[in-house]
Design a protein around this motif. Structure first.
Motif, short mmCIF file in Angstrom:
data_model
loop_
_atom_site.label_atom_id
_atom_site.label_comp_id
_atom_site.label_asym_id
_atom_site.label_seq_id
_atom_site.Cartn_x
_atom_site.Cartn_y
_atom_site.Cartn_z
N GLN A 521 0.82 -1.20 0.00
CA GLN A 521 0.00 0.00 0.00
C GLN A 521 0.86 1.26 0.00
N LYS A 522 1.96 1.24 0.73
CA LYS A 522 2.85 2.41 0.74
C LYS A 522 3.43 2.64 -0.65
N SER A 523 3.86 1.55 -1.29
CA SER A 523 4.43 1.65 -2.62
C SER A 523 3.41 2.17 -3.63
N LEU A 524 2.21 1.62 -3.63
CA LEU A 524 1.20 2.00 -4.60
C LEU A 524 0.69 3.42 -4.36
N SER A 525 0.51 3.78 -3.09
CA SER A 525 0.00 5.12 -2.80
C SER A 525 1.04 6.19 -3.13
N SER A 526 2.31 5.87 -2.96
CA SER A 526 3.37 6.84 -3.24
C SER A 526 3.71 6.92 -4.72
N ARG A 527 3.67 5.79 -5.38
CA ARG A 527 4.07 5.76 -6.80
C ARG A 527 2.89 6.03 -7.73
N TYR A 528 1.71 5.49 -7.38
CA TYR A 528 0.57 5.59 -8.30
C TYR A 528 -0.63 6.35 -7.74
N TRP A 529 -0.56 6.75 -6.47
CA TRP A 529 -1.54 7.64 -5.86
C TRP A 529 -2.93 7.01 -5.74
N PHE A 530 -2.99 5.73 -5.35
CA PHE A 530 -4.29 5.14 -5.04
C PHE A 530 -4.12 4.11 -3.94
N VAL A 531 -5.21 3.84 -3.25
CA VAL A 531 -5.26 2.79 -2.24
C VAL A 531 -5.81 1.55 -2.91
N CYS A 532 -5.05 0.48 -2.88
CA CYS A 532 -5.48 -0.75 -3.54
C CYS A 532 -6.55 -1.44 -2.72
N GLU A 533 -7.63 -1.84 -3.38
CA GLU A 533 -8.72 -2.55 -2.72
C GLU A 533 -8.98 -3.89 -3.41
N CYS A 534 -7.90 -4.53 -3.84
CA CYS A 534 -8.04 -5.86 -4.45
C CYS A 534 -8.34 -6.88 -3.35
N ILE A 535 -8.72 -8.09 -3.73
CA ILE A 535 -9.11 -9.10 -2.75
C ILE A 535 -7.95 -9.48 -1.84
N ALA A 536 -6.71 -9.46 -2.37
CA ALA A 536 -5.55 -9.81 -1.55
C ALA A 536 -5.32 -8.77 -0.47
N CYS A 537 -5.64 -7.51 -0.75
CA CYS A 537 -5.49 -6.45 0.25
C CYS A 537 -6.66 -6.43 1.23
N ILE A 538 -7.87 -6.57 0.73
CA ILE A 538 -9.06 -6.56 1.60
C ILE A 538 -9.01 -7.70 2.60
N GLN A 539 -8.58 -8.89 2.13
CA GLN A 539 -8.52 -10.07 3.01
C GLN A 539 -7.14 -10.24 3.65
N ASN A 540 -6.19 -9.33 3.30
CA ASN A 540 -4.84 -9.36 3.86
C ASN A 540 -4.21 -10.75 3.75
N TRP A 541 -4.11 -11.23 2.51
CA TRP A 541 -3.52 -12.54 2.27
C TRP A 541 -2.05 -12.52 2.70
N PRO A 542 -1.58 -13.60 3.30
CA PRO A 542 -0.17 -13.66 3.73
C PRO A 542 0.76 -13.88 2.54
N SER A 543 1.98 -13.42 2.67
CA SER A 543 2.98 -13.63 1.62
C SER A 543 3.60 -15.01 1.78
N LEU A 544 4.44 -15.37 0.82
CA LEU A 544 5.04 -16.71 0.83
C LEU A 544 5.86 -16.97 2.08
N ASP A 545 6.56 -15.93 2.57
CA ASP A 545 7.42 -16.14 3.75
C ASP A 545 6.75 -15.73 5.05
N LYS A 546 5.47 -15.38 4.99
CA LYS A 546 4.78 -14.93 6.20
C LYS A 546 3.44 -15.64 6.40
N GLY A 547 3.43 -16.95 6.13
CA GLY A 547 2.25 -17.72 6.51
C GLY A 547 1.42 -18.29 5.40
#
Length: 659
Positions: A521-547
């Motif tokens: 979110q920090k990267s997208l808001s700073s580089r592209y000026w929007f808050v991402c509301e995709c399903i991975a962000c809404i449901q806060n899916w874990p990354s490969l190394d974090k669960g």
């Protein structure tokens, strides 16, 4: 603007980097000097109230304190470029000759290429090589290619050497070797003609004629495995309105989403959705010595610009296009532009002008609605006064370069004051700088080792381009497509099935498998000026190394149109669905999920065997079935999608690095 994820300082830094990427450049120092002169209050409360690019451009040229300091810098714009040198060309050629004698083939090839690129046009400096440095460089390099059995490249170099009027003493040998090359590449009749010319030129040299006869009877093998990658075709029919796109997609618009790409009909994994050339593209300066300045292919037998030594082309076709259009204006100012520290995006903004003549650009200015690229997002309503001010100054700097390089044919004086036509071009430059910040794509090549085509593959960025149709794809941290490039053409391919009416998302950099929610979110808001509301962000899916390993497997309810899913394991395969209220049997979906997981494992084994063709087929089938019977996140399916991206990228730009 962006709520809890906004970092104003980081956003400002990201925005500045889209103007000047090289800290050693002078452009941002120029901006700071101007800002000190006019003051922050004027930028905020006067310049910041301007409503159009036309007003912003004119204010710089009309407000006296600002005009004076800007003109002081712009008046110093002058030609800075690497000039040709017959002495350097001769020196490199002599080193190449010695390397060839020593059997150092690759070294000789590099040195001969350097000799060619540094050589002035034929006849320009007759004090060195009697003005024939260029032809001698091509002749010498042809011998290297012949030694390597790369007869197609050798033939091209011999033809160029003859065209550049090589010494008469070399001509018999040149036609002799041309005959050999034609024979090696399968052009028998042309081979006979070339050998015939050589015979006439050697009519009084019996020893040479005997050797020529021997060569005429030999068989030669063309060993080159170099070939141009072909472009795929879009899946289904071509779109009737969207150039270079499949009819499987359409453009929709919605509040908060703007325009976006959705599925017009069912999209399957592996469907090619766009195959698009760029509207404009620029090569990164660090690739000027390794890639063609025009088509972005890797250089093998480079040819140079007739004037400067800064760039190279893969052949005469690309060179001729470039020097007749954009490079004729950029050539003598390229080193100045790079020295300014300007970003590749700023260069692309300029290229959007220089690739067309002034007459066409003025028509574009009057009819921007007819050019799809000008309908792309600019976020002008969110742009701060300081950002607009910096971009306006960059537009003025680029305009000054155009004034000096002869882009405006009627300009004769050295005054910085722009004409009405020049002001229009400056407006377009400012618009380009806004469009490209959010719509440019980085062009890359896959770098792999000779040990294995797919293990440890990394993306190496070589340029930037803007693609009007492909830019309509919105972002998701769980993308539905992957991109790869053939030259500077972009290919977008589906990496999962998409139902009709659903958004088909791309990924702008941060993907959920690699970066956590806050980082993305920090990267997208700073580089592209929007808050991402995709399903991975809404449901806060874990990354490969974090669960992601610990996420439970799931199967869908088999009832048609029911969206419920069951978390595995279940006590009984027959169970009542809490959503559709039906008693359902999960056995078939559970079995199909297990089969998918087995296929994913098999695809991994095919990767080890470097079997991309069967790996792609297996992955497409598994990913399609998975989305029918299960729902993400699922570790194995996401790893499978990453593997599919790696396999597909092999059809694009690839650079094999010896290990």
């Amino acid at each position: 603007m962006l709520g809890k994820y906004e970092d104003k300082v980081y956003t400002a830094i990201c925005s500045e980097k889209t103007l000047q990427s090289n800290e050693k450049g002078f452009f941002m120092q120029f901006v700071e000097n101007v800002q000190e002169e006019v003051g922050q209050d004027w930028i905020q409360n006067t310049f910041g109230t301007l409503k159009s690019d036309k007003e912003r451009i004119r204010k710089v040229y009309e407000y006296e304190p600002l005009k004076t300091v800007v003109f002081d810098t712009l008046s110093r714009v002058q030609e800075i470029y690497r000039q040709k040198s017959a002495d350097v060309s001769q020196s490199r050629r002599r080193l190449a000759e010695q390397a060839l004698k020593n059997g150092e083939i690759q070294k000789a090839l590099i040195l001969y290429s350097q000799s060619i690129l540094r050589s002035p046009p034929t006849g320009e400096n007759k004090a060195v090589d009697d003005g024939k440095s260029l032809s001698l460089g091509f002749w010498g390099r042809s011998q290297v290619f012949a030694t390597m059995n790369e007869y197609n490249f050798a033939l091209s170099d011999i033809q160029t050497a003859l065209k550049e009027n090589i010494f008469d003493s070399y001509k018999a040998q040149a036609f002799w070797k041309m005959g050999v090359c034609y024979k090696a590449v399968g052009e028998v009749e042309r081979s006979k003609v070339a050998f015939g010319v050589a015979e006439k030129l050697l009519q009084n040299n019996e020893g040479a004629l005997r050797n020529l006869k021997k060569d005429m009877e030999k068989d030669y093998k063309q060993n080159s495995n170099q070939f141009k990658k072909s472009l795929p075709k879009v899946s289904g029919k071509s779109h009737p309105k969207l150039p270079n796109a499949s009819s499987k997609i359409c453009i929709k618009q919605a509040k908060g989403l703007g325009r976006f790409v959705a599925a017009q009909e069912a999209v399957q994994t592996g469907d090619v959705l766009t195959v698009e050339p760029p509207y404009a593209a620029c090569l990164l300066p660090e690739c000027f010595g390794t890639h063609c300045h025009h088509c972005f292919d890797r250089l093998i037998a480079p040819v140079g610009c007739p004037t400067c030594c800064s760039i190279a082309f893969c052949g005469n076709d690309c060179r001729n296009i470039a020097v007749k259009t954009y490079h004729s204006f950029e050539c003598k100012y390229l080193d100045l532009l790079i020295g300014s520290g300007m970003s590749i995006l700023a260069h692309t903004a300029l290229r959007m002008i220089t690739q067309n003549n002034l007459e066409k650009i003025l028509k574009i200015y009057e009819n921007k609605d007819l050019e799809p690229v000008y309908s792309l997002c600019t976020n002008s309503e969110l742009r701060r006064p300081e950002d607009f001010f910096q971009r306006t100054l960059m537009a003025c700097f680029l305009l000054r370069c155009l004034q000096k390089c002869g882009y405006f044919p009627y300009r004769r004086d050295d005054d910085c004051t722009p004409s009405e036509d020049e002001l229009k071009v400056a407006e377009l430059l400012l618009l380009h700088l806004q469009i490209l910040q959010f719509n440019a794509h980085e062009i890359y090549e896959s770098k792999c080792s000779t040990n294995h085509r797919f293990k440890g593959v990394k993306a190496g960025y070589i340029g930037v381009a803007v693609y009007p149709t492909s830019s309509y794809f919105n972002h998701s941290c769980y993308p539905g497509v992957t991109r790869y490039f053939v030259g500077k053409n972009i290919i977008l391919t589906a990496t999962r099935p998409i139902n009709p009416g659903e958004i088909i998302p791309e990924n702008y950099g941060p993907v959920f498998t690699r970066r956590n929610l806050v980082e993305r979110q920090k990267s997208l808001s700073s580089r592209y000026w929007f808050v991402c509301e995709c399903i991975a962000c809404i449901q806060n899916w874990p990354s490969l190394d974090k669960g992601l390993d610990n996420v439970s497997r799931k199967v869908r309810c088999p009832t048609q149109r029911c969206t419920y899913y069951f978390v595995l394991p279940v006590e009984n395969d027959t169970i009542k669905c809490p959503k559709c209220k039906k008693n359902v049997c999960l056995t078939e979906n559970i079995v199909r999920l297990k089969n998918c997981e087995e296929q994913l494992k098999e695809a991994g084994e095919l990767m080890e065997k470097e079997d991309a063709k069967n790996g792609i087929r297996l992955l497409q089938e598994a990913i399609d079935v998975f989305h029918k019977v299960s729902v993400p996140p699922h570790r194995d399916i996401h790893l499978g999608q990453e593997l599919l991206r790696t396999f597909l990228a092999e059809a694009g730009n690839v650079h094999v690095v010896a290990q």
